[in-house]
Motif scaffolding. Structure first.
Motif: not given
Length: 80
Positions: A19-46
């Motif tokens: 999933d590209g998440a750098a930590s367990a906390a980010e993986r939990l956040l990604v899972a929550a966003l996916r479960d809620a069907r929230i889109g339009g986000w990206i990880l690692g924005v420069p």
């Protein structure tokens, strides 16, 4: 791997790592966003010399997660 101790957990590892998440906390956040069907986000924005954890570019919104979760990759040279 079927029937071996730890087989079920081992099959979940490639998904967690992809999933590209750098930590367990980010993986939990990604899972929550996916479960809620929230889109339009990206990880690692420069952003200049930094990297923002999560961003919603269309809304010009950035989020940084805080916590003690250990990243699975070393920090970029710009943050050392």
């Amino acid at each position: 791997m079927v029937g071996r101790p730890g087989a079920r957990r081992a099959t979940a590892l490639p998904t967690a790592a992809s999933d590209g998440a750098a930590s367990a906390a980010e993986r939990l956040l990604v899972a929550a966003l996916r479960d809620a069907r929230i889109g339009g986000w990206i990880l690692g924005v420069p952003c200049g010399p930094w990297t923002i954890d999560l961003g919603f570019p269309a809304a010009r919104l950035a989020a940084l997660r805080t916590g003690t979760a250990i990243s699975r990759s070393p920090p970029p040279a710009s943050r050392r």
